[in-house]
Design an enzyme around this catalytic site. Structure first.
Site, short mmCIF file in Angstrom:
data_model
loop_
_atom_site.label_atom_id
_atom_site.label_comp_id
_atom_site.label_asym_id
_atom_site.label_seq_id
_atom_site.Cartn_x
_atom_site.Cartn_y
_atom_site.Cartn_z
N SER A 183 4.87 -5.60 6.72
CA SER A 183 6.21 -5.03 6.62
C SER A 183 7.15 -5.76 7.57
O SER A 183 7.29 -6.97 7.48
CB SER A 183 6.16 -3.52 6.89
OG SER A 183 7.38 -2.90 6.52
N ASP A 400 4.36 -2.15 -4.35
CA ASP A 400 5.05 -1.84 -3.11
C ASP A 400 6.40 -1.17 -3.43
O ASP A 400 7.25 -1.77 -4.08
CB ASP A 400 5.30 -3.12 -2.31
CG ASP A 400 5.76 -2.87 -0.89
OD1 ASP A 400 6.40 -1.83 -0.64
OD2 ASP A 400 5.49 -3.72 -0.02
N HIS A 438 2.62 -0.13 -0.21
CA HIS A 438 3.17 -0.84 0.93
C HIS A 438 2.09 -1.06 2.00
O HIS A 438 1.72 -0.13 2.71
CB HIS A 438 4.35 -0.07 1.51
CG HIS A 438 5.12 -0.82 2.54
ND1 HIS A 438 5.61 -2.09 2.33
CD2 HIS A 438 5.48 -0.49 3.82
CE1 HIS A 438 6.24 -2.50 3.41
NE2 HIS A 438 6.17 -1.55 4.33
#
Length: 525
Positions: A183, A400, A438
């Site tokens: 991320s 995601d 994610h």
């Protein structure tokens, strides 16, 4: 540097052994180590096996005996970067492993440090220069140096100082240094490869949020198309119908019906099939909602129809979209909170700025002018990283809901274009994980060695261990195995699948258990 007495003799062949004995200095003496712009506030041995305290959200257990070093970096008058460096007293594997951050950072990744320590690494991380929750960017208001700390300086300084402390403690430097994060941590990873190629030998970059200015400017376009008009808002109650329609269109297209889409690039799902034929209901979408869904898939555009940032992928709407994309009501989703806070506190300096009224083109230009140099990690020129023998592996989950998976493909292809396919292939790999959300989780197999999460089949199948072999043995990273466990049953495998180096895709061989990776092969067709 202050030299301290070693607590063991550094000798080859000690007691008849041919293996070198690694030595550790007195941990407490590290507190007196003098390093630039650095104040070491703690250096103590932790021998209880457990750790809790400020910043540690839940107690950590089963830790080996280690030297815990903490302190603060002050590279500018407005900087206050908290960091920690943990070093196992015994069985150090002679490697340093850096931990990154997520969201707007604001805390040290203690669970990551603990996991790395258990695996034998010396490990380090920071709060990126401020303390706060991951969606909070108010710390940046009026503090440009803190934005620089967050954007690149904290991670770089942590890498440099961790190497100094490791060398002092063990009496020798780490053989290799690695970085593993996802991320915003994926953005940090790419920033390191681009700007500070000497910091790490091997980098694992997951779902990188590396194009902040364009990603958040595109979010204005998406927000104004999907929640700017009340009739366009899609309730979370309609997500099951959307997901079912997407899976019906594309799940079985690869010959295997498994609850996720294996190759989204070949999925041609048209949201118009959900258009209500009669009265509005939870099984269909109104025309404004159909248009909004198309915008989620299509991504954000400028005022002339040009793409600013790609959209999301279909097939996991009911699972991944609730928190990130839809929220509990219009404007409550996480993506909008991040976008609004970015523009309010980092870009415009206006706490009243509104995501629904901001001009897309003007906001993009202001974002580029004020933050791109510190936050965007989009340079395709990785020649310095390649020249020193660095290896970079990227990965991204196809489902995601926070950062478009197409963005990782775009960056990967930009490096290929800038450096050539052969040169890029000598140090760069990208793995796209079908059914992964994610960084971790989702309907597909999503445990493959990232973030210290081993596959059930063992470490040699994991992507991080593949990275280590690539760096240290010259064995290129190829197929890795992703695992999906039975829910709520630890170490009981439901499914394994190969992850293939992009653009190859795992294809079913036509026979055998579809839950077994052995019955799939990588193909570029």
């Amino acid at each position: 540097m202050i030299r301290t007495p070693m607590i063991c003799a550094c000798l080859l062949g000690l007691l008849g052994s041919s293996a070198p004995t690694l030595c550790a200095a007195n941990c407490e003496a590290i507190q007196h180590l003098s390093l630039p712009d650095t104040a070491i506030t703690m250096a103590k041995q932790v021998s209880s096996g457990n750790l809790e305290g400020p910043g540690i959200t839940k107690p950590l257990h089963d830790l080996p005996v280690f030297c815990r070093v903490a302190g603060v970096f002050r590279p500018t008058a407005d900087s206050k970067i908290h960091f920690e460096i943990w070093m196992p007293e015994k069985d150090w594997n002679r490697r340093l492993l850096g931990v990154g951050n997520g969201g707007f950072a604001g805390s040290i990744g203690y669970e990551g440090l603990a996991g790395n320590l258990r695996r034998g690494f010396a490990t380090s991380g920071s709060d990126a220069g401020h303390q706060g929750e991951s969606e909070d960017a108010s710390w940046a208001f009026g503090h440009p140096e803190k934005i620089s700390d967050f954007g690149w300086r904290a991670v770089h300084l942590t890498a440099e100082r961790a190497k100094d402390v490791v060398k002092e403690y063990y009496g020798r430097p780490a053989d290799k240094a690695y970085f593993d994060s996802c991320s915003d941590g994926g953005r940090e990873a790419l920033m390191e490869a681009q700007r500070f190629p000497e910091d790490y030998d091997g980098i694992l970059a997951g779902a990188p949020a590396n194009a902040w200015s364009h990603m958040f400017a595109a979010l204005l376009s998406v927000a104004q198309s999907t929640i700017g008009t009340p009739q366009a808002y899609i309730s979370a109650l309609k997500l099951p119908a959307i997901e079912q329609a997407a899976l019906a269109a594309c799940d079985a297209s690869d010959g295997v019906k498994d609850g996720f889409i294996n190759d989204p690039a070949k999925c041609h799902f048209d949201p118009e099939v959900l258009l209500c034929k009669e009265a509005d209901s939870l099984d269909c979408l109104t025309q404004p909602q159909v248009d909004a869904l198309k915008r989620f898939y299509g991504g954000g555009e400028d005022g002339h129809g040009r793409s600013l940032f790609p959209g999301l992928v279909m097939g996991d709407e009911d699972g991944g979209w609730r928190e990130w994309v839809i929220g509990h009501g219009p404007g409550s989703a996480a993506i909008y909170q991040y976008g609004q806070n970015y523009f309010r506190y980092m870009v415009t300096g206006d706490p009243k700025w509104n995501i629904l009224t901001g001009d897309v083109a003007a906001s993009l230009q202001q974002a580029i002018k004020t933050t791109a140099a510190d936050l965007d990690a989009t340079s395709p020129d990785l020649s310095r990283f390649q020249a020193r023998g660095g290896k970079l592996i990227m990965y991204h989950g196809w489902n995601d809901p926070a950062i478009s998976p197409w963005n990782s493909i775009a960056y990967y292809e930009s490096v290929q274009k800038a450096m050539g396919d052969v040169e890029a292939g000598s140090f760069l790999r990208l793995y796209m994980a079908p059914g992964m959300e994610h960084c971790i989780g989702g309907p597909g197999p999503s445990s493959f060695g990232q973030l210290g999460i081993a596959t059930t089949n063992g470490p040699k199948y994991g992507v991080f261990d593949a990275l280590v072999d690539w760096v240290e043995k010259g064995v290129s990273a190829e197929t890795v195995i992703a695992t999906k466990d039975v829910p709520h049953e630890e170490n009981k495998v439901m499914m394994t699948r190969p992850l293939c180096p992009y653009p190859a895709v795992a294809r079913y061989k036509g026979a055998g258990d579809t839950n077994d990776a052995a019955n799939f092969s990588c193909s570029k067709e």
